[in-house]
Design a protein around this motif. Sequence first.
Motif, short mmCIF file in Angstrom:
data_model
loop_
_atom_site.label_atom_id
_atom_site.label_comp_id
_atom_site.label_asym_id
_atom_site.label_seq_id
_atom_site.Cartn_x
_atom_site.Cartn_y
_atom_site.Cartn_z
N PRO A 110 34.70 82.17 30.69
CA PRO A 110 34.71 82.45 29.26
C PRO A 110 33.33 82.31 28.61
O PRO A 110 33.24 82.26 27.39
CB PRO A 110 35.66 81.39 28.73
N ASP A 111 32.27 82.26 29.38
CA ASP A 111 30.94 82.04 28.82
C ASP A 111 30.31 83.28 28.21
O ASP A 111 29.16 83.24 27.80
CB ASP A 111 30.01 81.51 29.92
N HIS A 112 31.03 84.37 28.13
CA HIS A 112 30.41 85.60 27.67
C HIS A 112 30.38 85.76 26.15
O HIS A 112 29.72 86.65 25.64
CB HIS A 112 31.07 86.81 28.34
N ARG A 113 31.03 84.90 25.39
CA ARG A 113 31.07 85.01 23.93
C ARG A 113 29.66 85.04 23.35
O ARG A 113 29.31 85.94 22.58
CB ARG A 113 31.86 83.86 23.33
N GLN A 114 28.84 84.07 23.70
CA GLN A 114 27.48 84.00 23.17
C GLN A 114 26.66 85.21 23.57
O GLN A 114 25.88 85.73 22.78
CB GLN A 114 26.79 82.71 23.63
N MET A 115 26.82 85.67 24.82
CA MET A 115 26.08 86.83 25.28
C MET A 115 26.47 88.08 24.48
O MET A 115 25.62 88.86 24.09
CB MET A 115 26.34 87.08 26.77
N ILE A 116 27.76 88.24 24.21
CA ILE A 116 28.23 89.40 23.46
C ILE A 116 27.71 89.35 22.03
O ILE A 116 27.21 90.35 21.51
CB ILE A 116 29.77 89.51 23.51
N LEU A 117 27.78 88.18 21.40
CA LEU A 117 27.25 88.05 20.04
C LEU A 117 25.75 88.34 20.00
O LEU A 117 25.26 88.99 19.08
CB LEU A 117 27.55 86.65 19.49
N HIS A 118 25.03 87.88 21.00
CA HIS A 118 23.59 88.13 21.09
C HIS A 118 23.31 89.63 21.24
O HIS A 118 22.42 90.17 20.58
CB HIS A 118 22.99 87.34 22.26
#
Length: 91
Positions: free
Chosen positions: A17-25
């Motif tokens: 689930p670590d992709h949230r920050q990457m997607i927001l970036h």
Amino acid sequence: MSALRVGVIGANATRVPDHRQMILHALANGKHVYSEWLLGTGYSETKELHEAAEAAKLHTAIGLQLRGNHAAQRKGRLHSRASAHRPRTQS
């Protein structure tokens, strides 16, 4: 998180689930997002990411990994066969 940049295309690799920050970036930097898995880990996270994309006038897409998973395909076929043979009456 790793990144590959070619012109205006950005590619990132991370695990759910670590992709949230990457997607927001990526959205903050004007990038459309294609995610191999579901966009968020739940309704509220998915809604947040969707709304961020809409606000930035960008698109998101998901790949639905299970479509290529043979075990999931077999389960779907078995389920549809079982549904077709449900008893219509009960005694």
